[in-house]
Each structure stands twice: as C-alpha cells, then as structure tokens.
Write a protein that holds these residues in place. Structure first.
Motif, PDB file in Angstrom:
ATOM      1  N   SER A  61       4.653   7.022  31.106  1.00 31.96           N
ATOM      2  CA  SER A  61       3.960   5.782  31.470  1.00 31.96           C
ATOM      3  C   SER A  61       4.709   5.155  32.644  1.00 31.96           C
ATOM      4  N   GLU A  62       5.009   3.866  32.559  1.00 31.43           N
ATOM      5  CA  GLU A  62       5.651   3.186  33.687  1.00 31.43           C
ATOM      6  C   GLU A  62       7.166   3.342  33.710  1.00 31.43           C
ATOM      7  N   LYS A  63       7.774   3.545  32.548  1.00 29.63           N
ATOM      8  CA  LYS A  63       9.237   3.551  32.482  1.00 29.63           C
ATOM      9  C   LYS A  63       9.768   4.840  31.853  1.00 29.63           C
ATOM     10  N   TRP A  64      11.002   5.162  32.240  1.00 28.61           N
ATOM     11  CA  TRP A  64      11.703   6.266  31.592  1.00 28.61           C
ATOM     12  C   TRP A  64      12.179   5.804  30.220  1.00 28.61           C
ATOM     13  N   GLU A  65      12.011   6.671  29.224  1.00 35.18           N
ATOM     14  CA  GLU A  65      12.436   6.370  27.857  1.00 35.18           C
ATOM     15  C   GLU A  65      13.343   7.483  27.346  1.00 35.18           C
ATOM     16  N   GLU A  66      14.334   7.103  26.552  1.00 37.25           N
ATOM     17  CA  GLU A  66      15.207   8.116  25.961  1.00 37.25           C
ATOM     18  C   GLU A  66      14.529   8.727  24.736  1.00 37.25           C
ATOM     19  N   VAL A  67      14.692  10.031  24.595  1.00 39.45           N
ATOM     20  CA  VAL A  67      14.099  10.775  23.483  1.00 39.45           C
ATOM     21  C   VAL A  67      15.210  11.165  22.510  1.00 39.45           C
ATOM     22  N   ARG A  68      14.962  10.967  21.240  1.00 36.84           N
ATOM     23  CA  ARG A  68      15.963  11.319  20.230  1.00 36.84           C
ATOM     24  C   ARG A  68      16.160  12.828  20.189  1.00 36.84           C
TER      25      ARG A  68
END
Length: 323
Positions: A262-269
C-alpha cells in the motif's frame, strides 16, 4: 546412532561433526578422509577411530549412517558406495555437479532404501518461510522478479582453504559453493525456469570464478537473479521479491523482512527457524519418513548449476528441458 564422517574436505564438515557431537542420539564412531593426514588429525582430536580404507568403514555393521563432506567430484563415487552398503547419508550441497551423476546417486539411494538428506539450510530459515507465505497469500500479486544475493570475502581476505579454488575437486568456484543458496531459493520462490544465462568474474585471477550472476527466465515473462561472490567484504544477504501488487525485501541492511503493498513499508513477522538439516536427517531416519521434498530440490539445484556453468562456458542461453 553411530555414524562415520567421510572427509573433512568441506569447510562445513567441522560444523556437522559438532552437530553430531551435541546431538543426544548420535555418536561419531569413525572417520575416513581422502587426505589421510587431515583425517587422522580430526580423529585424534575427537578421540575416535581413523579408518584408512573407505570400504572398511562402510562395511562396519555398527555404523548406520555417514556424513559425506568429500570433494564435489567424488560425491557420486562415495555416495553410491555408501548407499550400496546400506548407510543413511547426509551430504553437503551440491548433490553432484551434473544431473546424470545426481540421478545415479538418487537411484542407488532409492534401491537401497536408505535416507539421504542434502544440506540446503536456508530453505528452513524463518525468513524463507515468511517470504513463501507472502507469495502464497497473493499480496504481492503475480511475481515479476526476484533477486537473491549471498557473498563474502573468502578469496580477498584469504580465509577459504586453497582447495576451494581447485576446479577439478570443486567442479566450479563461488557459484557452485556459496551460490547454491541464492539458486535454490530462487527455485523455491519462482519454480524451475525455462532459460538460464550466466556471467562470471575472475577478480583474483584464480582457476575458478570468484563471483557470478545467474539469471533465470520464465514462460510468463518473470525472471530471477542469483548473485554470489568470494570478493565482497560487507555485502548483506539479500532477498527481493517483486510483484504486480507489491514488493518485499529482506536483509537491506538489517535482518528484517519488510513489504510494501500500500502506501507504507511494513515489517513482516519472521517465524522461528526450523531444525537444522542435520537434525532433520536424524529425525527422518528415526521416524522412517521419506526425504522426497529435500531431494527434489537438491536435484533441481544440480540441474540449474549444470545449466549455469554451460551458459558461462558457451557464452549462450541454456534451455532447461522439463523432466
């Protein structure tokens, strides 16, 4: 389970010996090495018997299994002999340098009914499972490109043993050793390709390549890039996965997996790593479970390695014939 160590040629042989030492259900009973001086030294250090004849070791009834860390060009000879002697086998990648030799090993193993397991450790690391889960979820869309890079400075910092540059023993250089990991991960993420190309570098002017890039082309237009080398001091282990809906990146520069859908980078577990290949091998023997998944990937790795070296030698694209 008493095991025999067959050769300390590979740098990971000591790691496997240590795993055997600390495993509650495993005991090293004897050592054989094509280099007798090295083998006797390892046996003395571990206070186990050194056996100067490989056939003698394989004929010992008390030895149920062997760890093969011999030169790559001796894998077929040693493992076929071990399988025919009824010994379970754990081995360092690659299984063999050619598809023909790999199939001979696998046929001997199948005929004898022993358990063979190939060390493909990064398959079982948590970040690999996390990446596979992302791919399977469809969040990234249709995959368009992958890039996996693993490199170190073993040649420039001179910490790899000299025999790792022996073309006859190794059957190659940086690619067939360290490059196995990016190649089998690419195969895991994208499947078997249709086409293979390669570019090798000889920065240190050794007999074998000290860095390499291999590209894999697919029918749907996607491609994979596998990079490796012995001449890079601070290159992080890196995975990039790109698709029509998003991207995921691991290791640039930290050991974190991040995604952008989407709009932002997210950390994945990242889940916990699975047991080591050595431990899995022992478990498969104890529970009498097959190792088909590991062996299928190991065979595909050999096929892709052989194609990459053919591509470099002929300076052309190699077509992978489906089995």
């Amino acid at each position: 389970m008493k095991i025999g160590m067959i050769s300390f040629w590979h740098v990971h042989a000591k790691d496997y010996a240590e795993e055997a030492r600390i495993h509650p259900d495993v005991e090293i009973a004897a050592i054989w090495d094509e280099n007798e001086e090295r083998g006797r030294k390892e046996a003395q250090m571990r206070e186990v018997e050194y056996i100067s004849d490989l056939e003698d070791l394989l004929n010992r009834q008390e030895i149920e299994a062997v760890v093969v860390s011999s030169p790559t060009n001796r894998h077929k000879e040693v493992m076929v002999q071990a399988a025919q002697a009824g010994k379970h086998i754990f081995t360092e990648k690659v299984l063999a340098s050619t598809e023909e030799e790999a199939i001979l090993i696998l046929n001997a193993v199948k005929k004898s009914g022993v358990k063979l397991f190939v060390s493909l450790p990064r398959v079982y690391d948590g970040y690999t499972e996390a990446v596979q889960n992302l791919i399977e979820s469809g969040e990234l869309g249709e995959l368009t490109q992958t890039r996996v890079r693993l490199a170190h400075n073993g040649a420039t910092a001179d910490w790899l043993p000299n025999h790792f540059y022996n073309k006859e023993e190794c059957q190659g250089g940086a690619l067939i050793d360290l490059g196995c990991h990016p190649v089998y991960l690419t195969r895991l993420f994208l499947g078997m390709p249709e086409r293979v190309t390669a570019q090798f570098g000889y920065l240190t002017k050794k007999e074998v390549e000290d860095q390499a890039i291999v590209t894999f082309g697919y029918e749907n237009g996607s491609y994979g890039v596998a990079e490796t080398g012995f001449v890079t001091a601070h290159s992080p282990f890196t995975i990039e996965i790109h698709g029509t809906k998003g991207s995921a990146v691991y290791g640039i520069p930290d050991k974190k997996l991040i995604k952008k859908v989407s709009e932002k980078w997210e950390e994945v577990r990242i889940p916990t790593d699975k047991p080591s290949p050595f431990s899995q091998w022992v478990d498969h023997i104890q529970t009498d479970r097959g190792t088909d998944e590991n062996l299928a990937l190991a065979l595909d790795l050999t096929v892709l390695m052989e194609a990459a070296y053919q591509a470099e030698n002929t300076k052309s694209e190699i077509v992978i014939n489906p089995r």
